[in-house]
Design a protein around this motif. Structure first.
Motif, mmCIF file in Angstrom:
data_model
loop_
_atom_site.group_PDB
_atom_site.id
_atom_site.type_symbol
_atom_site.label_atom_id
_atom_site.label_comp_id
_atom_site.label_asym_id
_atom_site.label_seq_id
_atom_site.Cartn_x
_atom_site.Cartn_y
_atom_site.Cartn_z
ATOM 1 N N PRO A 102 0.833 -1.212 0.000
ATOM 2 C CA PRO A 102 0.000 0.000 0.000
ATOM 3 C C PRO A 102 0.861 1.253 0.000
ATOM 4 C CG PRO A 102 -0.768 -1.571 1.638
ATOM 5 C CD PRO A 102 0.557 -2.074 1.162
ATOM 6 N N ALA A 103 0.367 2.282 -0.670
ATOM 7 C CA ALA A 103 1.026 3.592 -0.659
ATOM 8 C C ALA A 103 0.164 4.526 0.173
ATOM 9 C CB ALA A 103 1.193 4.130 -2.075
ATOM 10 N N GLY A 104 0.636 4.860 1.364
ATOM 11 C CA GLY A 104 -0.153 5.736 2.224
ATOM 12 C C GLY A 104 -1.198 4.954 2.997
ATOM 13 N N GLN A 105 -2.428 5.483 3.013
ATOM 14 C CA GLN A 105 -3.493 4.902 3.822
ATOM 15 C C GLN A 105 -3.921 3.547 3.286
ATOM 16 O OE1 GLN A 105 -6.819 7.510 4.294
ATOM 17 N NE2 GLN A 105 -7.953 6.139 5.636
ATOM 18 N N LEU A 106 -4.194 2.627 4.221
ATOM 19 C CA LEU A 106 -4.650 1.298 3.830
ATOM 20 C C LEU A 106 -6.089 1.361 3.325
ATOM 21 C CD1 LEU A 106 -3.298 -0.845 6.810
ATOM 22 C CD2 LEU A 106 -2.218 -0.436 4.594
ATOM 23 N N GLY A 107 -6.458 0.358 2.525
ATOM 24 C CA GLY A 107 -7.830 0.269 2.065
ATOM 25 C C GLY A 107 -8.028 0.895 0.697
ATOM 26 N N VAL A 108 -9.293 1.098 0.339
ATOM 27 C CA VAL A 108 -9.654 1.641 -0.960
ATOM 28 C C VAL A 108 -10.603 2.811 -0.786
ATOM 29 C CG1 VAL A 108 -9.336 -0.525 -2.228
ATOM 30 C CG2 VAL A 108 -11.548 -0.041 -1.149
ATOM 31 N N ALA A 109 -10.747 3.593 -1.847
ATOM 32 C CA ALA A 109 -11.715 4.683 -1.886
ATOM 33 C C ALA A 109 -12.849 4.283 -2.819
ATOM 34 C CB ALA A 109 -11.051 5.961 -2.379
ATOM 35 N N VAL A 110 -14.076 4.618 -2.431
ATOM 36 C CA VAL A 110 -15.255 4.338 -3.246
ATOM 37 C C VAL A 110 -15.833 5.663 -3.721
ATOM 38 C CG1 VAL A 110 -17.540 3.278 -3.332
ATOM 39 C CG2 VAL A 110 -15.739 2.241 -1.940
ATOM 40 N N ARG A 111 -16.008 5.775 -5.025
ATOM 41 C CA ARG A 111 -16.550 6.994 -5.612
ATOM 42 C C ARG A 111 -17.898 6.692 -6.257
ATOM 43 N NH1 ARG A 111 -10.860 8.714 -8.611
ATOM 44 N NH2 ARG A 111 -9.602 8.780 -6.699
ATOM 45 N N GLY A 112 -18.697 7.743 -6.400
ATOM 46 C CA GLY A 112 -20.008 7.599 -7.031
ATOM 47 C C GLY A 112 -21.159 7.537 -6.067
ATOM 48 N N GLU A 113 -20.889 7.597 -4.761
ATOM 49 C CA GLU A 113 -21.969 7.575 -3.783
ATOM 50 C C GLU A 113 -22.667 8.931 -3.734
ATOM 51 O OE1 GLU A 113 -20.941 4.579 -0.318
ATOM 52 O OE2 GLU A 113 -19.271 5.973 -0.592
ATOM 53 N N PRO A 114 -23.991 8.954 -3.409
ATOM 54 C CA PRO A 114 -24.826 7.793 -3.071
ATOM 55 C C PRO A 114 -25.111 6.921 -4.288
ATOM 56 C CG PRO A 114 -26.178 9.758 -3.231
ATOM 57 C CD PRO A 114 -24.761 10.214 -3.361
ATOM 58 N N LEU A 115 -25.183 5.640 -4.048
ATOM 59 C CA LEU A 115 -25.384 4.663 -5.117
ATOM 60 C C LEU A 115 -26.845 4.223 -5.164
ATOM 61 C CD1 LEU A 115 -22.232 2.483 -4.404
ATOM 62 C CD2 LEU A 115 -22.563 3.943 -6.404
ATOM 63 N N HIS A 116 -27.348 4.103 -6.378
ATOM 64 C CA HIS A 116 -28.701 3.592 -6.589
ATOM 65 C C HIS A 116 -28.625 2.360 -7.485
ATOM 66 C CE1 HIS A 116 -30.905 7.140 -4.920
ATOM 67 N NE2 HIS A 116 -29.767 7.731 -5.207
ATOM 68 N N SER A 117 -29.675 1.567 -7.458
ATOM 69 C CA SER A 117 -29.723 0.351 -8.255
ATOM 70 C C SER A 117 -29.387 0.653 -9.710
ATOM 71 C CB SER A 117 -31.115 -0.270 -8.150
ATOM 72 O OG SER A 117 -31.205 -1.438 -8.940
ATOM 73 N N GLY A 118 -28.411 -0.077 -10.238
ATOM 74 C CA GLY A 118 -27.977 0.131 -11.609
ATOM 75 C C GLY A 118 -26.755 1.004 -11.758
ATOM 76 N N ASP A 119 -26.358 1.676 -10.679
ATOM 77 C CA ASP A 119 -25.188 2.552 -10.742
ATOM 78 C C ASP A 119 -23.899 1.729 -10.710
ATOM 79 O OD1 ASP A 119 -26.596 4.893 -10.883
ATOM 80 O OD2 ASP A 119 -26.539 5.280 -8.725
ATOM 81 N N TYR A 120 -22.828 2.384 -11.133
ATOM 82 C CA TYR A 120 -21.490 1.797 -11.066
ATOM 83 C C TYR A 120 -20.735 2.407 -9.882
ATOM 84 C CZ TYR A 120 -21.879 -0.448 -15.633
ATOM 85 O OH TYR A 120 -22.247 -1.260 -16.686
ATOM 86 N N ALA A 121 -20.185 1.553 -9.047
ATOM 87 C CA ALA A 121 -19.311 2.002 -7.959
ATOM 88 C C ALA A 121 -17.876 1.960 -8.467
ATOM 89 C CB ALA A 121 -19.475 1.122 -6.734
ATOM 90 N N ARG A 122 -17.188 3.089 -8.378
ATOM 91 C CA ARG A 122 -15.785 3.123 -8.794
ATOM 92 C C ARG A 122 -14.909 2.992 -7.552
ATOM 93 N NH1 ARG A 122 -12.368 8.168 -11.460
ATOM 94 N NH2 ARG A 122 -10.401 7.003 -11.743
#
Length: 280
Positions: A143-163
Motif C-alpha cells: 500500500p502507498a499511504g493509507q490502507l484500504g480503498v476509496a469508493v466513488r459515485g456515492e450515493p449509489l442507486h440500483s444500476g449505478d457503477y461504484a468506482r
C-alpha cells in the motif's frame, strides 16, 4: 528453550506489533506479553523490512505470562493454526518456585498467508491468540499511504457503477503491471493493467455495476502476473445501494407560436443526474 524444529506442515509463526501490521488478540488481553524479532533467512541479519515478514524469514517469538497472571496453572501449550491445520509448537510446565513464564520459539516463515498462534494454560483452560500474515518474497506491491480503498459515485442507486480505487507502491526493482479486481455477489470486474515503475506509486481503479438494492459488500484484490503482492492489498468494502431513482413529469406547456415544449421533470431524492427528454 531451544529453537523449534519445523516440520513441512508446521509452517510459520510471527507476530506483527507495529501500526502497519495485522494484529488480533483473543482471550484475556492481560494474560500474555508478546514480542518478536525478524531476521533474513539467507543472512541471519535483522530484517530491513520493518513490520513485514516475508517468505524465508526467521522469526523469534517471545511470550511472557507474568506471575500474577499464571494463577494456579501448572502447564502450557503453544499451538499454530494455518489452512485449518493445527500443530503443537511447544509445551512445558510452570516452575513452582518462579511461576513467571518467559519462553521463546524460533520459527521459519515457510508459507504465505494467515496464521494463528494460540497459547493455552492448564488446568484453567485460558487462552490467548494472535493473528499474523507472511507475505511472498520478493514482495513488489505494498500500500502507498493509507490502507484500504476509496469508493466513488456515492450515493449509489440500483444500476449505478461504484468506482473503487487503491493507491499502491512498487518497492521492487523492476517495472511491473498490476490491476484491481472487484467482486460483489455474482458480479465481477477487472480494471485495466497499469504499468508501475520501480520506486513509484500509482492508483489502480475498477468499476462494478450494482443492480440489487440494499447492503452490499465489494471484495477487492490487487493482482498481476508474476508479482508479489502484499496481503494488505485485498479486503472488503461495504456500500449501501438505494432503490433506482424515478422521474415524474410535473408539467408540460406547449407554445404553439414558437412550436416549443416547456417540460418540468422531478427527479426523486438521491444523486444529481442528467435527464434527457425526447418529444416525438
Amino acid at each position: 528453550m531451544r529453537p523449534a524444529d519445523i516440520a513441512p506442515s508446521l509452517l510459520v509463526a510471527a507476530l506483527f506489533i507495529t501500526s502497519g501490521a495485522v494484529l488480533a488478540e483473543t482471550g484475556d488481553d492481560s494474560l500474555v506479553d508478546w514480542s518478536l524479532s525478524v531476521s533474513e533467512g539467507a543472512s541471519g541479519e535483522p530484517s530491513i523490512n520493518g513490520s513485514l515478514v516475508l517468505l524465508g524469514d526467521i522469526v523469534d517469538v517471545n511470550f511472557v505470562v507474568p506471575q500474577e497472571s499464571s494463577q494456579e496453572d501448572e502447564r502450557w501449550e503453544l499451538w499454530i493454526k494455518h489452512n485449518e491445520i493445527w500443530n503443537l509448537l511447544a509445551q512445558g510446565d510452570f516452575d513452582e518456585e518462579d511461576p513467571t513464564l518467559d519462553e521463546s520459539v524460533e520459527l521459519g516463515a515457510n508459507s504465505t498467508g494467515l496464521h494463528e498462534v494460540h497459547l493455552r494454560l492448564f488446568p484453567s483452560s485460558r487462552t490467548q491468540s494472535i493473528e499474523f500474515y507472511v507475505d511472498s518474497n520478493p514482495l513488489d506491491l505494498v500500500p502507498a499511504g493509507q490502507l484500504g480503498v476509496a469508493v466513488r459515485g456515492e450515493p449509489l442507486h440500483s444500476g449505478d457503477y461504484a468506482r473503487v480505487s487503491a493507491l499502491v507502491h512498487n518497492r521492487g526493482v523492476d517495472t511491473i503491471s498490476a490491476h484491481l479486481y472487484l467482486e460483489s455477489g455474482a458480479d465481477s470486474s477487472t480494471g485495466i493493467d497499469v504499468l508501475i515503475q520501480a520506486g513509484s506509486s500509482k492508483e489502480l481503479d475498477s468499476s462494478i455495476q450494482l443492480l440489487e438494492p440494499g447492503y452490499r459488500e465489494i471484495s477487492w484484490t490487487v493482482g498481476g502476473s508474476g508479482i508479489g503482492v502484499s496481503h494488505q492489498l485485498s479486503g472488503t468494502v461495504s456500500v449501501t445501494v438505494m432503490p433506482m431513482q424515478t422521474i415524474d413529469i410535473a408539467s408540460v406547456n406547449h407554445d404553439q407560436e414558437s412550436s416549443t415544449l416547456d417540460i418540468t421533470v422531478m427527479l426523486s431524492e438521491g444523486r444529481q443526474r442528467d435527464v434527457e427528454v425526447t418529444a416525438t
